[in-house]
Design an enzyme around this catalytic site. Structure first.
Site, PDB file in Angstrom:
ATOM      1  N   CYS A  73       0.817  -1.206   0.000  1.00 57.74           N
ATOM      2  CA  CYS A  73       0.000   0.000   0.000  1.00 57.74           C
ATOM      3  C   CYS A  73       0.855   1.262   0.000  1.00 57.74           C
ATOM      4  O   CYS A  73       2.073   1.226   0.069  1.00 57.74           O
ATOM      5  CB  CYS A  73      -0.935   0.017   1.199  1.00 57.74           C
TER       6      CYS A  73
ATOM      7  N   GLY B 217      -1.049   0.559  -4.760  1.00 55.38           N
ATOM      8  CA  GLY B 217      -2.210  -0.231  -4.368  1.00 55.38           C
ATOM      9  C   GLY B 217      -3.428   0.150  -5.171  1.00 55.38           C
ATOM     10  O   GLY B 217      -3.744   1.336  -5.266  1.00 55.38           O
TER      11      GLY B 217
ATOM     12  N   ASN C 110       1.675   0.759   5.938  1.00 60.49           N
ATOM     13  CA  ASN C 110       2.363   0.152   4.809  1.00 60.49           C
ATOM     14  C   ASN C 110       3.381  -0.840   5.348  1.00 60.49           C
ATOM     15  O   ASN C 110       4.266  -0.466   6.111  1.00 60.49           O
ATOM     16  CB  ASN C 110       3.062   1.224   3.967  1.00 60.49           C
ATOM     17  N   GLY C 111       3.269  -2.111   4.947  1.00 65.28           N
ATOM     18  CA  GLY C 111       4.228  -3.116   5.391  1.00 65.28           C
ATOM     19  C   GLY C 111       3.545  -4.361   5.921  1.00 65.28           C
ATOM     20  O   GLY C 111       2.328  -4.503   5.861  1.00 65.28           O
TER      21      GLY C 111
ATOM     22  N   TYR D 176      11.610  -1.720  -8.703  1.00 66.02           N
ATOM     23  CA  TYR D 176      10.305  -1.732  -9.361  1.00 66.02           C
ATOM     24  C   TYR D 176       9.208  -0.946  -8.655  1.00 66.02           C
ATOM     25  O   TYR D 176       8.415  -0.264  -9.294  1.00 66.02           O
ATOM     26  CB  TYR D 176       9.831  -3.187  -9.526  1.00 66.02           C
TER      27      TYR D 176
END
Length: 481
Positions: free
Chosen positions: A14, A41, A115-116, A255
């Site tokens: 996310c 996301g 996030n994570g 990426y």
């Protein structure tokens, strides 16, 4: 859902965004910030806003532009806001797991976006279960929310600081009370989080491209183990002891991040060019042209082209309208899914020796179909250059490669992969060459997906996907033994 034919790439969990800017339309600014983070996301989006008296929240499944419109944004009035875009790696793709998530208790309301991935989920769930916590979702983000809620004793920033001693894994958080914006980065700094300035206000975001989208100025990155607290008195920083060195996820540069972002002082675009240049030094073949796999392979292909002295050509056209909502075809039509997303420009390939550059190979399914299309377009030779090492190990910190069986390089030798893809040659950038592209030393990055050296221990419970944790979890600071 089988995703490989549409996007054979690892997926980030996310993106998070937060803003404290009294007098500005914080909901609209958060909308623009999330739009810039949409690549992180595409399953759900949400914005929470506080006007100092109450917190209002709107979230739903879908892209940012699908979830929000002028009407529902107009109802979100306040001085501070947080937002979130999600791709599920832990927890199912459902509205219950969409963020931000709100806690309402006797200590006051707050909401959180994460996030994570945590690696000690089983232990923490067991501890919270004994404390009477109720879970409405399957995400570890709600676990963090409940953990903070259950053990909130003093101020929220102080409670977060105490809780960080027990949260293991990767987490960048934006947290909002009725009058405070808080940013948190785990002691290893695995996931990115940056701080920006907008007039007299402040902004937090997963990537600096979100700051650019709203005209904010990048100030710095949040340090590993740092908590920043923003309110009417300004900005205050609280530092939890960081790990011995940072372990930023190296796939952010390969990426995941947008090429115009700056993460921990390194410009993503420059790093990717350096990957391509180093790849050309390590792996050079006789060829007539270099083409990228759009869009993620483009910058590395430019670097390769410049160093190898070969013409750079855009050989593949990408359909921008094939994405998250594309209808999943049955087995015998999956090849058409790739053809709808990519199509070769046939007149440049006839009789040519082609170097095709991409950022990584994870599952290999899309790459195989692209090579087949290049052959059909008349390419005499296809040499595949990969601007990263083979992905051999799963990620437990927020990327959806949690199963070794999904990883082509973990199952097959390089010769077998070359045969499977149908290319004349296959070369990977070495890990040493990859790390040489950075200004920071090698130990500052998590490279576990390449070498299996995990910076945070991964329990068997995490690796076996939500099996039960140990019976005892000792947390004397919170009175739980």
């Amino acid at each position: 859902m089988w995703r490989g034919f549409i996007d054979d790439k690892p997926r980030e969990e996310c993106g998070v965004f937060g803003i404290y800017a009294p007098g500005q339309d914080v909901a609209q600014l958060t909308y623009y910030g999330l739009y810039a983070l949409q690549h992180r996301g595409q399953e759900s989006a949400g914005i929470a806003v506080s006007d100092g008296a109450e917190i209002q929240l709107h979230k739903n499944m879908g892209l940012v532009a699908e979830v929000f419109n002028e009407t529902n944004l107009g109802l979100l009035k306040g001085n501070l806001a947080i937002g979130h875009v999600r791709y599920s790696t832990t927890g199912a793709s459902s509205l219950a797991n969409a963020q931000p998530m709100v806690s309402r208790s006797s200590h006051g309301s707050f909401c959180l976006a994460h996030n994570g991935n945590l690696t000690n989920v089983a232990e923490l769930r067991q501890t919270l279960g004994r404390s009477g916590a109720i879970f409405r979702s399957t995400s570890d983000s709600e676990l963090i929310l409940n953990f903070i809620t259950c053990f909130r004793q003093n101020s929220l920033p102080e409670t977060i600081k105490q809780c960080m001693g027990y949260l293991k894994g990767a987490y960048s958080l934006v947290v909002m009370t009725k009058n405070q914006l808080i940013g948190v980065r785990d002691p290893r700094g695995i996931r990115p989080l940056c701080l920006g300035k907008l007039g007299k206000g402040y902004v937090l975001a997963s990537e600096s491209c979100a700051l650019d989208a709203i005209g904010a100025r990048l100030v710095r990155d949040i340090k590993p183990g740092e908590i920043v607290v923003i309110d009417e008195s300004g900005l205050k920083s609280v530092q939890v002891p960081p790990a011995r060195h940072r372990s930023l996820c190296i796939f952010e540069y390969i990426y995941l991040a947008r090429q115009d972002s700056i993460i921990d002082g390194e410009t993503v675009n420059m790093v990717r060019q350096a990957f391509g240049r180093q790849l050309a030094r390590e792996c050079r073949v006789d060829a007539d042209m270099v083409i990228p796999v759009p869009d993620s392979g483009r910058v590395a292909a430019l670097g390769y082209s410049e160093t190898a002295g070969l013409p750079f050509k855009e050989g593949l056209t990408k359909n921008r309208y094939v994405g998250r909502t594309f209808i999943q075809p049955v087995q015998n039509l999956r090849e058409l899914g790739v053809r709808l997303k990519f199509n070769p420009i046939k007149d440049i390939f006839k009789g040519q020796r082609v170097v095709m550059v991409d950022d990584s190979i994870v599952r290999g399914t899309t790459c195989r179909q692209i090579v087949k299309m290049l052959r059909e377009a008349g390419a005499r030779e296809v040499h595949f250059m990969v601007a990263s090492p083979p992905v051999l190990y799963p990620c437990y910190y927020g990327i959806d490669t949690a199963s070794p069986g999904q990883l082509l390089a973990a199952r097959c030798s390089q010769e077998e992969i070359q045969k499977y893809l149908g290319v004349d040659s296959l070369y990977y950038l070495s890990l040493r060459g990859l790390l040489a592209a950075f200004k920071a030393p090698a130990q500052e990055f998590c490279t576990a997906c390449f070498d299996g050296q995990y910076p945070i221990a991964v329990s068997a419970f995490t690796a076996l996907d939500n099996q039960q944790g140990p019976d005892v979890c000792i947390m004397p600071e919170f009175g739980i033994i």
